[in-house]
Design a protein around this motif. Structure first.
Motif, PDB file in Angstrom:
ATOM      1  N   MET A  38      -5.010 -20.487  -2.165  1.00 42.77           N
ATOM      2  CA  MET A  38      -3.701 -20.221  -2.759  1.00 42.77           C
ATOM      3  C   MET A  38      -3.105 -21.535  -3.275  1.00 42.77           C
ATOM      4  SD  MET A  38      -1.296 -18.056  -3.543  1.00 42.77           S
ATOM      5  CE  MET A  38      -1.901 -16.592  -2.690  1.00 42.77           C
ATOM      6  N   ASP A  39      -2.748 -21.555  -4.554  1.00 41.27           N
ATOM      7  CA  ASP A  39      -2.217 -22.776  -5.152  1.00 41.27           C
ATOM      8  C   ASP A  39      -0.716 -22.882  -4.921  1.00 41.27           C
ATOM      9  OD1 ASP A  39      -0.713 -21.909  -7.904  1.00 41.27           O
ATOM     10  OD2 ASP A  39      -2.376 -20.567  -7.427  1.00 41.27           O
ATOM     11  N   ASP A  40      -0.192 -24.085  -5.080  1.00 38.60           N
ATOM     12  CA  ASP A  40       1.217 -24.346  -4.781  1.00 38.60           C
ATOM     13  C   ASP A  40       2.166 -23.589  -5.698  1.00 38.60           C
ATOM     14  OD1 ASP A  40       0.771 -26.001  -2.615  1.00 38.60           O
ATOM     15  OD2 ASP A  40       0.732 -27.833  -3.818  1.00 38.60           O
ATOM     16  N   VAL A  41       1.787 -23.393  -6.947  1.00 37.54           N
ATOM     17  CA  VAL A  41       2.660 -22.671  -7.865  1.00 37.54           C
ATOM     18  C   VAL A  41       2.837 -21.228  -7.399  1.00 37.54           C
ATOM     19  CG1 VAL A  41       2.940 -21.828 -10.224  1.00 37.54           C
ATOM     20  CG2 VAL A  41       2.104 -24.153  -9.821  1.00 37.54           C
ATOM     21  N   SER A  42       1.745 -20.585  -6.999  1.00 28.26           N
ATOM     22  CA  SER A  42       1.833 -19.214  -6.491  1.00 28.26           C
ATOM     23  C   SER A  42       2.643 -19.156  -5.209  1.00 28.26           C
ATOM     24  CB  SER A  42       0.432 -18.642  -6.252  1.00 28.26           C
ATOM     25  OG  SER A  42      -0.299 -18.554  -7.451  1.00 28.26           O
ATOM     26  N   LEU A  43       2.451 -20.149  -4.331  1.00 26.66           N
ATOM     27  CA  LEU A  43       3.223 -20.186  -3.085  1.00 26.66           C
ATOM     28  C   LEU A  43       4.701 -20.392  -3.363  1.00 26.66           C
ATOM     29  CD1 LEU A  43       0.804 -22.330  -0.896  1.00 26.66           C
ATOM     30  CD2 LEU A  43       1.339 -19.902  -0.584  1.00 26.66           C
ATOM     31  N   SER A  44       5.015 -21.100  -4.428  1.00 25.07           N
ATOM     32  CA  SER A  44       6.415 -21.325  -4.798  1.00 25.07           C
ATOM     33  C   SER A  44       7.051 -20.081  -5.384  1.00 25.07           C
ATOM     34  CB  SER A  44       6.523 -22.471  -5.800  1.00 25.07           C
ATOM     35  OG  SER A  44       6.088 -23.686  -5.237  1.00 25.07           O
ATOM     36  N   GLU A  45       6.303 -19.393  -6.242  1.00 26.43           N
ATOM     37  CA  GLU A  45       6.883 -18.304  -7.022  1.00 26.43           C
ATOM     38  C   GLU A  45       6.769 -16.941  -6.369  1.00 26.43           C
ATOM     39  OE1 GLU A  45       8.562 -18.609  -9.858  1.00 26.43           O
ATOM     40  OE2 GLU A  45       8.333 -20.787  -9.854  1.00 26.43           O
ATOM     41  N   THR A  46       5.619 -16.644  -5.752  1.00 29.26           N
ATOM     42  CA  THR A  46       5.381 -15.281  -5.246  1.00 29.26           C
ATOM     43  C   THR A  46       5.078 -15.221  -3.760  1.00 29.26           C
ATOM     44  OG1 THR A  46       3.023 -15.400  -5.829  1.00 29.26           O
ATOM     45  CG2 THR A  46       4.534 -14.519  -7.487  1.00 29.26           C
ATOM     46  N   GLY A  47       4.705 -16.346  -3.145  1.00 27.99           N
ATOM     47  CA  GLY A  47       4.380 -16.336  -1.724  1.00 27.99           C
ATOM     48  C   GLY A  47       2.951 -15.904  -1.454  1.00 27.99           C
ATOM     49  N   LEU A  48       2.718 -15.357  -0.269  1.00 23.73           N
ATOM     50  CA  LEU A  48       1.375 -14.971   0.162  1.00 23.73           C
ATOM     51  C   LEU A  48       1.466 -13.676   0.952  1.00 23.73           C
ATOM     52  CD1 LEU A  48      -1.666 -15.913   0.525  1.00 23.73           C
ATOM     53  CD2 LEU A  48      -0.915 -16.886   2.704  1.00 23.73           C
ATOM     54  N   PRO A  49       0.731 -12.620   0.558  1.00 25.57           N
ATOM     55  CA  PRO A  49       0.798 -11.359   1.302  1.00 25.57           C
ATOM     56  C   PRO A  49      -0.006 -11.443   2.594  1.00 25.57           C
ATOM     57  CG  PRO A  49      -0.779 -11.173  -0.490  1.00 25.57           C
ATOM     58  CD  PRO A  49      -0.128 -12.519  -0.637  1.00 25.57           C
ATOM     59  N   PRO A  50       0.337 -10.613   3.591  1.00 27.56           N
ATOM     60  CA  PRO A  50      -0.415 -10.633   4.852  1.00 27.56           C
ATOM     61  C   PRO A  50      -1.761  -9.937   4.706  1.00 27.56           C
ATOM     62  CG  PRO A  50       1.258  -8.926   4.927  1.00 27.56           C
ATOM     63  CD  PRO A  50       1.465  -9.665   3.633  1.00 27.56           C
ATOM     64  N   ALA A  51      -2.693 -10.288   5.583  1.00 30.50           N
ATOM     65  CA  ALA A  51      -4.034  -9.699   5.535  1.00 30.50           C
ATOM     66  C   ALA A  51      -4.110  -8.372   6.273  1.00 30.50           C
ATOM     67  CB  ALA A  51      -5.042 -10.677   6.133  1.00 30.50           C
ATOM     68  N   HIS A  52      -3.120  -8.077   7.116  1.00 30.11           N
ATOM     69  CA  HIS A  52      -3.111  -6.856   7.930  1.00 30.11           C
ATOM     70  C   HIS A  52      -4.357  -6.765   8.818  1.00 30.11           C
ATOM     71  CE1 HIS A  52       0.351  -5.680   5.665  1.00 30.11           C
ATOM     72  NE2 HIS A  52      -0.303  -5.469   4.549  1.00 30.11           N
ATOM     73  N   ALA A  53      -4.723  -7.899   9.405  1.00 25.33           N
ATOM     74  CA  ALA A  53      -5.910  -7.923  10.257  1.00 25.33           C
ATOM     75  C   ALA A  53      -5.600  -8.276  11.703  1.00 25.33           C
ATOM     76  CB  ALA A  53      -6.928  -8.932   9.698  1.00 25.33           C
ATOM     77  N   GLY A  54      -4.459  -8.900  11.959  1.00 25.02           N
ATOM     78  CA  GLY A  54      -4.160  -9.391  13.297  1.00 25.02           C
ATOM     79  C   GLY A  54      -3.089  -8.583  14.013  1.00 25.02           C
ATOM     80  N   ARG A  55      -2.730  -9.039  15.204  1.00 26.69           N
ATOM     81  CA  ARG A  55      -1.701  -8.389  16.017  1.00 26.69           C
ATOM     82  C   ARG A  55      -0.345  -9.068  15.892  1.00 26.69           C
ATOM     83  NH1 ARG A  55      -2.052  -9.599  20.612  1.00 26.69           N
ATOM     84  NH2 ARG A  55      -3.781 -11.061  20.735  1.00 26.69           N
ATOM     85  N   ILE A  56      -0.377 -10.347  15.463  1.00 27.17           N
ATOM     86  CA  ILE A  56       0.835 -11.148  15.345  1.00 27.17           C
ATOM     87  C   ILE A  56       1.032 -11.507  13.875  1.00 27.17           C
ATOM     88  CG2 ILE A  56       1.932 -13.337  15.963  1.00 27.17           C
ATOM     89  CD1 ILE A  56       0.234 -13.315  18.516  1.00 27.17           C
ATOM     90  N   LEU A  57       2.237 -11.322  13.389  1.00 24.50           N
ATOM     91  CA  LEU A  57       2.541 -11.695  12.008  1.00 24.50           C
ATOM     92  C   LEU A  57       3.476 -12.890  11.991  1.00 24.50           C
ATOM     93  CD1 LEU A  57       2.426 -11.147   8.939  1.00 24.50           C
ATOM     94  CD2 LEU A  57       4.457  -9.693   9.237  1.00 24.50           C
ATOM     95  N   LEU A  58       3.095 -13.898  11.243  1.00 20.83           N
ATOM     96  CA  LEU A  58       3.941 -15.046  10.977  1.00 20.83           C
ATOM     97  C   LEU A  58       4.555 -14.871   9.591  1.00 20.83           C
ATOM     98  CD1 LEU A  58       1.447 -17.862  12.091  1.00 20.83           C
ATOM     99  CD2 LEU A  58       3.202 -16.736  13.499  1.00 20.83           C
TER     100      LEU A  58
END
Length: 210
Positions: free
Chosen positions: A1-21
């Motif tokens: 994930m590049d910094d521009v995407s992290l700035s503008e749209t963020g990052l979706p969760p993977a829906h694989a774990g038990r804990i969400l950050l």
């Protein structure tokens, strides 16, 4: 994930774990590095757009929406934001929702270590801080939003009361060091680099991981 995407749209969760950050996009690289180093496969990461820091009042509704969408999918939700200019409102929202968040006024504090940062606050009131992400995204988060790309004469008005730029390095990266030095030069400030690593962020996420 590049910094521009992290700035503008963020990052979706993977829906694989038990804990969400639910985190700021500016912390994505550091959290993913900690997850990989510690084998925290049971922790998913969702990042809100880092650009929300330019409008802190937008952080709370974005966080609340993310929590509402994730409630039924995770055993635990943890917010990886400090106060971040919300004047205690983010903490109040987390308390209302019954979820925990990172301690500290901002990421500069928890990267340095909250206790250490607080102890030196009176001596460093004239310091301007940058992290790895903010060094990489200096133009997008500092230079252009303040209008310095169009009106460089405003520099002294904005930064006249600062004496130094402190680069809190999470990684020992010579290229980022050079870029941070250039940021200090452009702002007319003395330069100091501190290799903080991940500071209290690593300790906190280790506790959340269980």
């Amino acid at each position: 994930m590049d910094d521009v995407s992290l700035s503008e749209t963020g990052l979706p969760p993977a829906h694989a774990g038990r804990i969400l950050l639910i985190a700021c996009g500016a912390l994505a690289h550091e959290i993913l590095a900690l997850k990989a180093a510690n084998g925290w496969a049971h922790m998913d990461l969702q990042c809100l757009p880092a650009k929300l820091h330019l409008w802190p009042d937008k952080i709370i509704p974005a966080m609340e929406e993310a929590v509402a969408e994730a409630r039924d999918r995770y055993d635990t939700i943890f917010v990886v934001y400090a106060d971040c200019g919300t004047g205690g409102q983010l903490r109040a929202a987390c308390d209302r929702l019954g979820i925990e968040m990172v301690e500290g006024p901002h990421c500069y504090s928890f990267f340095e270590g909250n206790a250490k940062f607080a102890a030196g606050a009176e001596e460093e009131f004239s310091a301007f801080y940058l992290t790895d992400f903010l060094v990489r995204q200096f133009d997008a988060f500092v230079w252009k939003p303040m209008g310095l790309d169009r009106h460089p004469e405003l520099r002294d008005m904005y930064f006249g009361n600062y004496t130094k730029l402190v680069y809190q390095a999470q990684l020992d990266d010579p290229a980022l060091d050079v870029k941070a030095q250039d940021c200090a030069r452009r702002l007319g400030l003395a330069y100091e680099r501190r290799l903080t690593g991940y500071g209290d962020l690593a300790v906190t996420l280790g506790r959340v991981a269980g």
